[in-house]
Design a protein around this motif. Structure first.
Motif, short mmCIF file in Angstrom:
data_model
loop_
_atom_site.label_atom_id
_atom_site.label_comp_id
_atom_site.label_asym_id
_atom_site.label_seq_id
_atom_site.Cartn_x
_atom_site.Cartn_y
_atom_site.Cartn_z
N SER A 54 0.83 -1.20 0.00
CA SER A 54 0.00 0.00 0.00
C SER A 54 0.87 1.25 0.00
O SER A 54 0.57 2.23 -0.69
N GLY A 55 1.94 1.22 0.77
CA GLY A 55 2.86 2.35 0.81
C GLY A 55 3.58 2.54 -0.52
O GLY A 55 3.84 3.67 -0.94
N PHE A 56 3.89 1.44 -1.19
CA PHE A 56 4.58 1.51 -2.48
C PHE A 56 3.75 2.28 -3.51
O PHE A 56 4.30 2.98 -4.37
N PHE A 57 2.43 2.13 -3.43
CA PHE A 57 1.55 2.78 -4.40
C PHE A 57 0.97 4.10 -3.90
O PHE A 57 0.13 4.70 -4.58
N ALA A 58 1.41 4.56 -2.74
CA ALA A 58 0.90 5.84 -2.20
C ALA A 58 1.74 6.98 -2.76
O ALA A 58 2.70 7.42 -2.13
N ARG A 59 1.38 7.46 -3.94
CA ARG A 59 2.19 8.47 -4.61
C ARG A 59 1.46 9.78 -4.89
O ARG A 59 2.08 10.74 -5.33
N LEU A 115 -5.09 3.06 7.17
CA LEU A 115 -4.59 3.41 5.83
C LEU A 115 -4.86 4.87 5.52
O LEU A 115 -4.03 5.55 4.90
N PHE A 116 -5.98 5.39 5.97
CA PHE A 116 -6.28 6.81 5.80
C PHE A 116 -5.25 7.65 6.55
O PHE A 116 -4.69 8.60 5.99
N PHE A 117 -4.99 7.30 7.80
CA PHE A 117 -4.02 8.06 8.60
C PHE A 117 -2.61 7.96 8.02
O PHE A 117 -1.86 8.94 8.02
N TRP A 118 -2.23 6.79 7.51
CA TRP A 118 -0.89 6.62 6.93
C TRP A 118 -0.70 7.54 5.74
O TRP A 118 0.37 8.12 5.57
N ASN A 119 -1.73 7.66 4.92
CA ASN A 119 -1.64 8.56 3.76
C ASN A 119 -1.50 10.01 4.20
O ASN A 119 -0.76 10.78 3.58
N ILE A 120 -2.21 10.38 5.26
CA ILE A 120 -2.09 11.74 5.77
C ILE A 120 -0.70 11.98 6.35
O ILE A 120 -0.07 13.02 6.11
N TYR A 153 -8.99 2.25 19.89
CA TYR A 153 -9.67 3.51 19.63
C TYR A 153 -9.07 4.19 18.40
O TYR A 153 -7.87 4.48 18.35
N LEU A 154 -9.91 4.40 17.38
CA LEU A 154 -9.48 4.97 16.10
C LEU A 154 -8.30 4.22 15.48
O LEU A 154 -7.57 4.76 14.65
N SER A 155 -8.11 2.99 15.92
CA SER A 155 -7.00 2.16 15.43
C SER A 155 -5.64 2.86 15.60
O SER A 155 -4.73 2.68 14.80
N LEU A 156 -5.52 3.64 16.68
CA LEU A 156 -4.30 4.43 16.87
C LEU A 156 -3.07 3.56 17.08
O LEU A 156 -1.99 3.86 16.57
N SER A 157 -3.22 2.49 17.86
CA SER A 157 -2.06 1.64 18.13
C SER A 157 -1.51 1.04 16.84
O SER A 157 -0.32 1.15 16.54
N ARG A 158 -2.36 0.42 16.06
CA ARG A 158 -1.91 -0.19 14.81
C ARG A 158 -1.41 0.86 13.82
O ARG A 158 -0.49 0.60 13.04
N THR A 159 -2.02 2.03 13.85
CA THR A 159 -1.59 3.09 12.94
C THR A 159 -0.13 3.44 13.16
O THR A 159 0.66 3.53 12.21
N PHE A 160 0.26 3.62 14.41
CA PHE A 160 1.65 3.98 14.70
C PHE A 160 2.59 2.77 14.64
O PHE A 160 3.73 2.88 14.17
N PRO A 164 5.84 2.33 10.11
CA PRO A 164 7.18 2.13 9.51
C PRO A 164 7.16 1.23 8.28
O PRO A 164 7.90 1.46 7.32
N MET A 165 6.30 0.21 8.28
CA MET A 165 6.22 -0.68 7.11
C MET A 165 5.60 0.04 5.93
O MET A 165 6.03 -0.15 4.77
N PHE A 166 4.61 0.88 6.18
CA PHE A 166 4.00 1.68 5.12
C PHE A 166 5.02 2.65 4.53
O PHE A 166 5.14 2.79 3.31
N LEU A 167 5.78 3.30 5.40
CA LEU A 167 6.78 4.26 4.95
C LEU A 167 7.92 3.57 4.20
O LEU A 167 8.44 4.10 3.21
N LEU A 168 8.29 2.39 4.65
CA LEU A 168 9.30 1.61 3.94
C LEU A 168 8.84 1.28 2.54
O LEU A 168 9.61 1.36 1.57
N GLY A 169 7.56 0.90 2.40
CA GLY A 169 7.00 0.61 1.08
C GLY A 169 7.02 1.83 0.19
O GLY A 169 7.30 1.72 -1.01
#
Length: 347
Positions: A54-59, A115-120, A153-160, A164-169
């Motif tokens: 998902s991170g690889f295609f977040a352009r 995924l929304f938060f990662w893109n932001i 709550y708001l998937s905050l734990s998994r978001t953070f 790193p894996m999203f950013l690596l992608g």
């Protein structure tokens, strides 16, 4: 579709199969050590790899209207399915009252909001060098474990934890992917899978919940320093396993390749079948050693059906808020009906 895209479509289809397979296996991990071991091996790479891809295609985060676009793509389906799953659980578990909480995602719906938060977050992190950005994201992932109020709550734990894996992608290039798929790397990848399997077999007490990234260290009954070291070790383990998985993804076009475009449909819809399966008597029939093969077959069949053109056409108005596939199937069905009627009349 150009051939260079086959690889990622194949990867996404195989990964969504493992998501469905892993959720089916969850029913039996308390009763079978082999299943529990395989379950943990799958969880070391299947969602981390999905996140990396998902991170690889977040352009497109610099495009005008980008936030509104991904909000429509991710948040609206999240809210819709949060309501649908709330009603579904109300009847499935025979609850006394219906509860709808949009801030606490049901089960697998955490991925949409994260995924929304990662893109932001990428808007800011993309301006940093890869080394600095990844270092900060790792510190955030490790540090969030100390905050007891950060959980589902708001998937905050998994978001953070998974950012790193999203950013690596995001920082990966096609050349990096080519290197991963070389024959020499595949040998190392196979060895990695074997070592991890043996490791989980020898140390069965390792709690699978560490792989979910959804809880603070205190909820895992771990000391603060120990919890951080465990999570740091799992970052390394998941990274190795993700690239080991990618090494085996085929590059050619297969019968399932185009279905890799429809993984969101499978992700959102398979929960209804898996949860019903868990609560039904059907689960009691899967107690023999052949259970793994049967469950793998069910997972594959479910993945194929839910990513098929017919199902995606029916579900598209709810998931994508579009009617293009539905209209196309409608016209095709009408054309087939006319052809069938014409043949019947001619006879």
């Amino acid at each position: 579709m150009k051939q260079r895209n086959y690889y990622f479509d194949n990867a996404k289809f195989i990964l969504i199969f493992f998501v469905v397979f892993g959720h089916l296996l969850r029913t039996f991990i308390e009763d079978n050590e082999i299943i529990y071991t395989i379950y943990k091996v799958i969880y070391t790479f299947h969602m981390p790899a999905f996140i990396l891809v998902s991170g690889f295609f977040a352009r497109g985060f610099n495009e005008k209207g980008y936030i509104a676009k991904i909000a429509k793509k991710l948040i609206l389906p999240y809210l819709i399915f949060q309501l649908i799953y709330s009603v579904y659980y109300f009847y499935l578990y025979d609850k006394s009252h219906l509860t709808v909480d949009p801030l606490n995602p049901h089960w697998s719906l955490w991925f949409l909001i994260s995924l929304f938060f990662w893109n932001i977050m990428l808007i800011g992190f993309s301006r940093l060098t890869p080394g600095i950005g990844l270092s900060i994201s790792l510190l955030l992932g490790l540090g969030v474990g100390y905050l007891d109020w950060v959980s589902n709550y708001l998937s905050l734990s998994r978001t953070f934890v998974f950012f790193p894996m999203f950013l690596l992608g995001y920082h990966l290039t096609k050349d990096h992917v080519k290197k991963v798929t070389k024959p020499g790397f595949r040998i190392l990848a196979l060895v990695s899978f074997l070592i991890v399997f043996v490791g989980f077999t020898l140390y069965p007490t390792i709690d699978y919940k560490w792989l979910l990234g959804s809880k603070p260290y205190s909820a895992m009954d771990s000391a603060a320093g120990t919890g951080m070291l465990i999570r740091l070790g799992l970052y390394g383990l998941s990274t190795v396993m993700v690239f080991s998985f990618l090494a085996f993804v085929p590059k050619g076009q297969y019968f399932f390749t185009k279905l890799g475009k429809h993984t969101l449909y499978v992700y959102l819809l398979h929960g209804f079948f898996v949860r019903t399966f868990r609560e039904s008597d059907a689960a009691s029939y899967f107690q023999d050693p052949e259970t793994l093969l049967f469950l793998a077959g069910i997972a594959l069949a479910l993945t194929l059906v839910l990513s098929s053109g017919f199902i995606t056409a029916i579900a598209q108005p709810i998931i994508e808020l579009k009617l293009s596939r539905f209209i196309k199937v409608k016209y095709r069905t009408a054309a087939l009906y006319k052809l069938f009627r014409k043949k019947m009349l001619s006879n």
